[in-house]
Design an enzyme around this catalytic site. Sequence first.
Site, PDB file in Angstrom:
ATOM      1  N   CYS A 292       1.938  -4.058  11.316  1.00  0.00           N
ATOM      2  CA  CYS A 292       2.397  -3.091  12.324  1.00  0.00           C
ATOM      3  C   CYS A 292       1.857  -3.379  13.732  1.00  0.00           C
ATOM      4  CB  CYS A 292       2.031  -1.667  11.896  1.00  0.00           C
ATOM      5  SG  CYS A 292       0.435  -1.529  11.069  1.00  0.00           S
TER       6      CYS A 292
ATOM      7  N   HIS B 203       0.273   3.661  16.748  1.00  0.00           N
ATOM      8  CA  HIS B 203      -0.791   2.707  17.096  1.00  0.00           C
ATOM      9  C   HIS B 203      -0.749   2.440  18.602  1.00  0.00           C
ATOM     10  CE1 HIS B 203      -1.423   2.114  12.932  1.00  0.00           C
ATOM     11  NE2 HIS B 203      -1.038   0.856  12.779  1.00  0.00           N
TER      12      HIS B 203
HETATM   13  N1  LIG Z   1       1.790   2.693   6.802  1.00  0.00           N
HETATM   14  C1  LIG Z   1       2.053   1.769   7.718  1.00  0.00           C
HETATM   15  O1  LIG Z   1       2.020   2.014   8.952  1.00  0.00           O
HETATM   16  C2  LIG Z   1       2.442   0.390   7.294  1.00  0.00           C
HETATM   17  C3  LIG Z   1       2.844  -0.502   8.259  1.00  0.00           C
HETATM   18  C4  LIG Z   1       3.218  -1.784   7.877  1.00  0.00           C
HETATM   19  C5  LIG Z   1       3.177  -2.137   6.550  1.00  0.00           C
HETATM   20  N2  LIG Z   1       2.770  -1.238   5.606  1.00  0.00           N
HETATM   21  C6  LIG Z   1       2.756  -1.663   4.207  1.00  0.00           C
HETATM   22  O2  LIG Z   1       3.709  -0.936   3.471  1.00  0.00           O
HETATM   23  C7  LIG Z   1       3.238  -0.738   2.141  1.00  0.00           C
HETATM   24  C8  LIG Z   1       3.269   0.739   1.781  1.00  0.00           C
HETATM   25  O3  LIG Z   1       2.564   1.487   2.727  1.00  0.00           O
HETATM   26  P1  LIG Z   1       2.618   3.090   2.763  1.00  0.00           P
HETATM   27  O4  LIG Z   1       1.898   3.451   3.996  1.00  0.00           O
HETATM   28  O5  LIG Z   1       3.993   3.598   2.549  1.00  0.00           O
HETATM   29  O6  LIG Z   1       1.707   3.468   1.477  1.00  0.00           O
HETATM   30  P2  LIG Z   1       1.710   4.813   0.597  1.00  0.00           P
HETATM   31  O7  LIG Z   1       2.113   5.977   1.404  1.00  0.00           O
HETATM   32  O8  LIG Z   1       0.392   4.831  -0.065  1.00  0.00           O
HETATM   33  O9  LIG Z   1       2.856   4.539  -0.511  1.00  0.00           O
HETATM   34  C9  LIG Z   1       2.735   3.515  -1.461  1.00  0.00           C
HETATM   35  C10 LIG Z   1       4.047   3.363  -2.200  1.00  0.00           C
HETATM   36  O10 LIG Z   1       3.939   2.233  -3.083  1.00  0.00           O
HETATM   37  C11 LIG Z   1       4.271   2.656  -4.407  1.00  0.00           C
HETATM   38  N3  LIG Z   1       3.517   1.873  -5.398  1.00  0.00           N
HETATM   39  C12 LIG Z   1       2.188   1.764  -5.505  1.00  0.00           C
HETATM   40  N4  LIG Z   1       1.861   0.962  -6.560  1.00  0.00           N
HETATM   41  C13 LIG Z   1       3.041   0.572  -7.107  1.00  0.00           C
HETATM   42  C14 LIG Z   1       3.383  -0.248  -8.215  1.00  0.00           C
HETATM   43  N5  LIG Z   1       2.455  -0.846  -8.975  1.00  0.00           N
HETATM   44  N6  LIG Z   1       4.710  -0.439  -8.502  1.00  0.00           N
HETATM   45  C15 LIG Z   1       5.652   0.150  -7.740  1.00  0.00           C
HETATM   46  N7  LIG Z   1       5.396   0.947  -6.672  1.00  0.00           N
HETATM   47  C16 LIG Z   1       4.091   1.148  -6.365  1.00  0.00           C
HETATM   48  C17 LIG Z   1       3.899   4.109  -4.445  1.00  0.00           C
HETATM   49  O11 LIG Z   1       4.589   4.711  -5.522  1.00  0.00           O
HETATM   50  P3  LIG Z   1       3.988   6.009  -6.277  1.00  0.00           P
HETATM   51  O12 LIG Z   1       4.264   7.180  -5.365  1.00  0.00           O
HETATM   52  O13 LIG Z   1       4.768   6.036  -7.518  1.00  0.00           O
HETATM   53  O14 LIG Z   1       2.525   5.772  -6.459  1.00  0.00           O
HETATM   54  C18 LIG Z   1       4.389   4.546  -3.077  1.00  0.00           C
HETATM   55  O15 LIG Z   1       5.800   4.710  -3.100  1.00  0.00           O
HETATM   56  C19 LIG Z   1       1.866  -1.395   2.100  1.00  0.00           C
HETATM   57  O16 LIG Z   1       2.028  -2.734   1.661  1.00  0.00           O
HETATM   58  C20 LIG Z   1       1.425  -1.389   3.527  1.00  0.00           C
HETATM   59  O17 LIG Z   1       0.494  -2.411   3.821  1.00  0.00           O
HETATM   60  C21 LIG Z   1       2.409   0.021   5.945  1.00  0.00           C
END
Ligand SMILES: NC(=O)c1ccc[n+]([C@@H]2O[C@H](COP(=O)([O-])OP(=O)(O)OC[C@H]3O[C@@H](n4cnc5c(N)ncnc54)[C@H](OP(=O)(O)O)[C@@H]3O)[C@@H](O)[C@H]2O)c1
Length: 334
Positions: free
Chosen positions: A129, A241
């Site tokens: 990000c 950010h």
């Molecule tokens: N947040 C940001 O600003 C941002 C920016 C760039 C990239 N990212 C990337 O995007 C990804 C998700 O971020 P987020 O902020 O959305 O996290 P989050 O709110 O914690 O959500 C995580 C998601 O991943 C799913 N998940 C976790 N373990 C899994 C598995 N073993 N199999 C299938 N699904 C699984 C969860 O499903 P359940 O609800 O079923 O647990 C949930 O839908 C990460 O890789 C992060 O690094 C995030």
Amino acid sequence: MSCTVAVVGATGLVGRAMLRILEERAFPAERVRALASPRSVGTRLPFRGAELEVEEACDANFEGVHIALFSAGAGPSRSLAPAAAARGAVVIDNSSAWRMDDAVPLVVPEVNPEAAHVRPRGIIANPNCSTIQMVVALKPLHDLATIEHIVVSTYQAASGKGQDAVADLEAQLRTLARGERPVPTVFPGPLAGNLLCDWKAGAEDYSEEELKMVNETRKILGDASLGVSPTTVRVPVVTGHSESVFVRFARPLGAPEAKDALRRAPGVTLLDEPYAPGRHPQPIDCAGRDDVFVGRVREDLAVKGALNLWIVSDNLRKGAALNAVQIAELLVAR
Ligand SMILES: NC(=O)c1ccc[n+]([C@@H]2O[C@H](COP(=O)([O-])OP(=O)(O)OC[C@H]3O[C@@H](n4cnc5c(N)ncnc54)[C@H](OP(=O)(O)O)[C@@H]3O)[C@@H](O)[C@H]2O)c1
């Protein structure tokens, strides 16, 4: 082209933003499937005036999927993305799993859209990000004067670490408001009333997050020798950010010429106010919006021809979900 899209990690902060953005931008998908871990199977998520029922993210559920938007973390991306690609889907992955793989393009549509069309593994990576918002703002200046060195300090929101991190910050803020010391549950220390450098260790005393900014910026701008000096910091902001950026170029670049380029740059809003307290891009205003907001464009007082900028964007939208959907739009436009 009309297609089936799968959102993997659909129950997370980024996955929910992906669903909202697919709907807002009327993405031409005949069918959208919401996938997540077994914990969430059966959960219902709002989409296009109806509901999607969450299914398990497993190999078989990628059958018939044309585009798979992954935001479930690096582990699931490593194990499931090749299976999705083997079934014919183009994977657009938000995690760090594939970003530095030479056979995986790292794409920001305003900067290097052509890279999305060369994808030997069937996987396209979405950058980190902090990197996305920085390269969107700096690309027009790079085109004008060729960047040689970037010094960047980030002020990164709690939502960059997922929904549990947001809940942790909100609980900490309530505790702080009662006059007590916050007890963290997700962050490694108090974030309310505090700043943290909470990333995993990388190499040579830099964090992983800092090294991502170095390596990803070089890959996207296609210059392996570009100087990038990063410091990444977590701040008690929910979404948005911010970055303080110093840039030195191969030739002197004045603020008027830079502002003119930023005014015309795709995906950038230049806030061109003379300095006054409160008249600058702020995360509280930029959250929920699509652009990268650039302000406080100043000629450096010590290094002739260099600039200082203040760059703010919504980490869940342009920093993650929106960038991924824009990449998908490049695919369907072909
Ligand atoms: N947040 C940001 O600003 C941002 C920016 C760039 C990239 N990212 C990337 O995007 C990804 C998700 O971020 P987020 O902020 O959305 O996290 P989050 O709110 O914690 O959500 C995580 C998601 O991943 C799913 N998940 C976790 N373990 C899994 C598995 N073993 N199999 C299938 N699904 C699984 C969860 O499903 P359940 O609800 O079923 O647990 C949930 O839908 C990460 O890789 C992060 O690094 C995030």
